[in-house]
Design a protein around this motif. Structure first.
Motif, PDB file in Angstrom:
ATOM      1  N   PHE A   1      45.220  42.338  23.471  1.00 34.78           N
ATOM      2  CA  PHE A   1      46.046  41.506  24.345  1.00 34.78           C
ATOM      3  C   PHE A   1      45.704  41.747  25.811  1.00 34.78           C
ATOM      4  N   LEU A   2      45.624  43.013  26.210  1.00 35.36           N
ATOM      5  CA  LEU A   2      45.312  43.328  27.611  1.00 35.36           C
ATOM      6  C   LEU A   2      43.897  42.891  27.986  1.00 35.36           C
ATOM      7  N   SER A   3      42.967  43.011  27.058  1.00 31.62           N
ATOM      8  CA  SER A   3      41.599  42.558  27.324  1.00 31.62           C
ATOM      9  C   SER A   3      41.547  41.047  27.523  1.00 31.62           C
ATOM     10  N   LEU A   4      42.241  40.317  26.679  1.00 35.60           N
ATOM     11  CA  LEU A   4      42.260  38.860  26.801  1.00 35.60           C
ATOM     12  C   LEU A   4      42.967  38.411  28.078  1.00 35.60           C
ATOM     13  N   VAL A   5      44.065  39.088  28.430  1.00 27.13           N
ATOM     14  CA  VAL A   5      44.777  38.747  29.665  1.00 27.13           C
ATOM     15  C   VAL A   5      43.908  39.049  30.879  1.00 27.13           C
ATOM     16  N   ALA A   6      43.252  40.215  30.880  1.00 20.80           N
ATOM     17  CA  ALA A   6      42.380  40.562  32.004  1.00 20.80           C
ATOM     18  C   ALA A   6      41.228  39.569  32.115  1.00 20.80           C
ATOM     19  N   GLN A   7      40.649  39.189  30.976  1.00 17.47           N
ATOM     20  CA  GLN A   7      39.538  38.242  30.994  1.00 17.47           C
ATOM     21  C   GLN A   7      39.970  36.883  31.526  1.00 17.47           C
ATOM     22  N   ASN A   8      41.108  36.399  31.059  1.00 17.53           N
ATOM     23  CA  ASN A   8      41.521  35.038  31.389  1.00 17.53           C
ATOM     24  C   ASN A   8      42.239  34.912  32.722  1.00 17.53           C
ATOM     25  N   MET A   9      42.872  35.977  33.184  1.00 17.51           N
ATOM     26  CA  MET A   9      43.658  35.863  34.413  1.00 17.51           C
ATOM     27  C   MET A   9      43.049  36.610  35.596  1.00 17.51           C
ATOM     28  N   LEU A  10      42.360  37.693  35.338  1.00 11.73           N
ATOM     29  CA  LEU A  10      41.830  38.502  36.436  1.00 11.73           C
ATOM     30  C   LEU A  10      40.351  38.221  36.687  1.00 11.73           C
ATOM     31  N   PHE A  11      39.539  38.366  35.661  1.00 15.19           N
ATOM     32  CA  PHE A  11      38.096  38.259  35.849  1.00 15.19           C
ATOM     33  C   PHE A  11      37.629  36.837  36.131  1.00 15.19           C
ATOM     34  N   THR A  12      38.391  35.836  35.768  1.00 13.74           N
ATOM     35  CA  THR A  12      38.000  34.458  36.090  1.00 13.74           C
ATOM     36  C   THR A  12      38.191  34.154  37.575  1.00 13.74           C
ATOM     37  N   GLN A  13      38.975  34.964  38.265  1.00 14.55           N
ATOM     38  CA  GLN A  13      39.217  34.745  39.687  1.00 14.55           C
ATOM     39  C   GLN A  13      38.172  35.433  40.564  1.00 14.55           C
ATOM     40  N   ILE A  14      37.441  36.381  40.000  1.00 14.14           N
ATOM     41  CA  ILE A  14      36.432  37.142  40.745  1.00 14.14           C
ATOM     42  C   ILE A  14      35.072  36.563  40.380  1.00 14.14           C
ATOM     43  N   ARG A  15      34.497  35.767  41.276  1.00 13.66           N
ATOM     44  CA  ARG A  15      33.236  35.067  40.975  1.00 13.66           C
ATOM     45  C   ARG A  15      32.224  35.209  42.109  1.00 13.66           C
ATOM     46  N   PRO A  16      31.596  36.364  42.246  1.00 13.29           N
ATOM     47  CA  PRO A  16      30.539  36.437  43.252  1.00 13.29           C
ATOM     48  C   PRO A  16      29.322  35.646  42.775  1.00 13.29           C
ATOM     49  N   LEU A  17      28.751  34.873  43.659  1.00 14.47           N
ATOM     50  CA  LEU A  17      27.600  34.018  43.355  1.00 14.47           C
ATOM     51  C   LEU A  17      27.896  33.032  42.226  1.00 14.47           C
TER      52      LEU A  17
ATOM     53  N   GLN B   1      25.423  37.645  35.193  1.00  8.07           N
ATOM     54  CA  GLN B   1      26.659  37.818  34.425  1.00  8.07           C
ATOM     55  C   GLN B   1      26.651  39.162  33.702  1.00  8.07           C
ATOM     56  N   THR B   2      25.518  39.540  33.153  1.00  8.51           N
ATOM     57  CA  THR B   2      25.421  40.825  32.458  1.00  8.51           C
ATOM     58  C   THR B   2      25.642  41.983  33.430  1.00  8.51           C
ATOM     59  N   LEU B   3      24.996  41.936  34.578  1.00  4.13           N
ATOM     60  CA  LEU B   3      25.157  43.012  35.563  1.00  4.13           C
ATOM     61  C   LEU B   3      26.580  43.068  36.120  1.00  4.13           C
ATOM     62  N   TRP B   4      27.176  41.903  36.349  1.00  6.37           N
ATOM     63  CA  TRP B   4      28.520  41.848  36.897  1.00  6.37           C
ATOM     64  C   TRP B   4      29.556  42.245  35.847  1.00  6.37           C
TER      65      TRP B   4
ATOM     66  N   VAL C   1      29.393  33.591  39.381  1.00  4.67           N
ATOM     67  CA  VAL C   1      29.273  34.169  38.041  1.00  4.67           C
ATOM     68  C   VAL C   1      30.546  34.937  37.705  1.00  4.67           C
ATOM     69  N   CYS C   2      31.098  34.632  36.551  1.00  5.01           N
ATOM     70  CA  CYS C   2      32.330  35.271  36.086  1.00  5.01           C
ATOM     71  C   CYS C   2      31.989  36.429  35.147  1.00  5.01           C
ATOM     72  N   PRO C   3      32.534  37.629  35.394  1.00  9.03           N
ATOM     73  CA  PRO C   3      32.262  38.730  34.471  1.00  9.03           C
ATOM     74  C   PRO C   3      32.932  38.477  33.122  1.00  9.03           C
TER      75      PRO C   3
ATOM     76  N   PRO D   1      33.403  46.210  34.434  1.00 14.75           N
ATOM     77  CA  PRO D   1      34.571  46.105  33.547  1.00 14.75           C
ATOM     78  C   PRO D   1      34.321  46.697  32.159  1.00 14.75           C
ATOM     79  N   ALA D   2      33.069  46.734  31.723  1.00 18.37           N
ATOM     80  CA  ALA D   2      32.749  47.335  30.424  1.00 18.37           C
ATOM     81  C   ALA D   2      33.048  48.827  30.416  1.00 18.37           C
ATOM     82  N   ILE D   3      32.949  49.461  31.576  1.00 18.25           N
ATOM     83  CA  ILE D   3      33.303  50.880  31.676  1.00 18.25           C
ATOM     84  C   ILE D   3      34.772  51.069  31.315  1.00 18.25           C
TER      85      ILE D   3
END
Length: 168
Positions: free
Chosen positions: A25-41, A148-151, A43-45, A155-157
């Motif tokens: 649940f926390l992974s899906l929430v972080a992916q959909n709400m947090l990481f979609t807002q952080i887009r350098p160049l 995308q892989t590098l970015w 690219v979404c992590p 979060p994979a850590i």
């Protein structure tokens, strides 16, 4: 033939299942709400492949694949452009990580990061091939996969620690 639910439940650790449900649940929430807002160049992590790899490595290939099927279903519902891509891909990544961790590599941080990087790269390539099958392939798509892989590695850590902590 009667199914003995008491025997089945006694073999399942309910606390661990609830921990992994919260992790998903926390992974899906972080992916959909947090990481979609952080887009350098632009690219979404993407952290979900790393989560699938972590569960496969630390809980085994079978549990990881079942976990990843469920997570893939929810991920496909969240990403409009996917129909069943994550539902098919995440269990394969998780099963492969679990199999490799059981026989060939250790379950330490650096081995996990290598497996997660490979899982993230494979996910990016599958996304690229899916888009290029619909449209014309552009070399810039390969650059996007690499970015995308590098970015997605930082979060994979974070995906490593909950799965590694719950091992008994």
């Amino acid at each position: 033939m009667r199914i003995n639910f008491k025997e089945i439940i006694s073999h399942i650790n309910i606390k661990r299942l609830l921990q992994y449900a919260l992790y998903m649940f926390l992974s899906l929430v972080a992916q959909n709400m947090l990481f979609t807002q952080i887009r350098p160049l632009g690219v979404c992590p993407l952290v979900l492949p790393a989560v699938a790899v972590a569960v496969g490595m630390f809980e085994g290939a079978t549990f990881g694949a079942v976990f990843s099927v469920i997570m893939g279903i929810f991920a496909d519902m969240a990403f409009i452009e996917n129909t069943i891509t994550f539902t098919l891909l995440f269990p394969v990544l998780s099963f492969a990580a679990g199999f490799v961790a059981q026989f060939f590599i250790n379950r330490r941080f650096f081995a996990y990061m290598g497996a997660a990087a490979l899982g993230l790269l494979i996910t990016g390539i599958v996304q690229m091939l899916k888009i290029s099958a619909m449209d014309v392939f552009a070399p810039v798509m390969l650059l996007t996969v690499i970015l995308q892989t590098l970015w997605s590695l930082p979060p994979a850590i974070l995906a490593y620690f909950p799965a590694a902590e719950w091992i008994e």
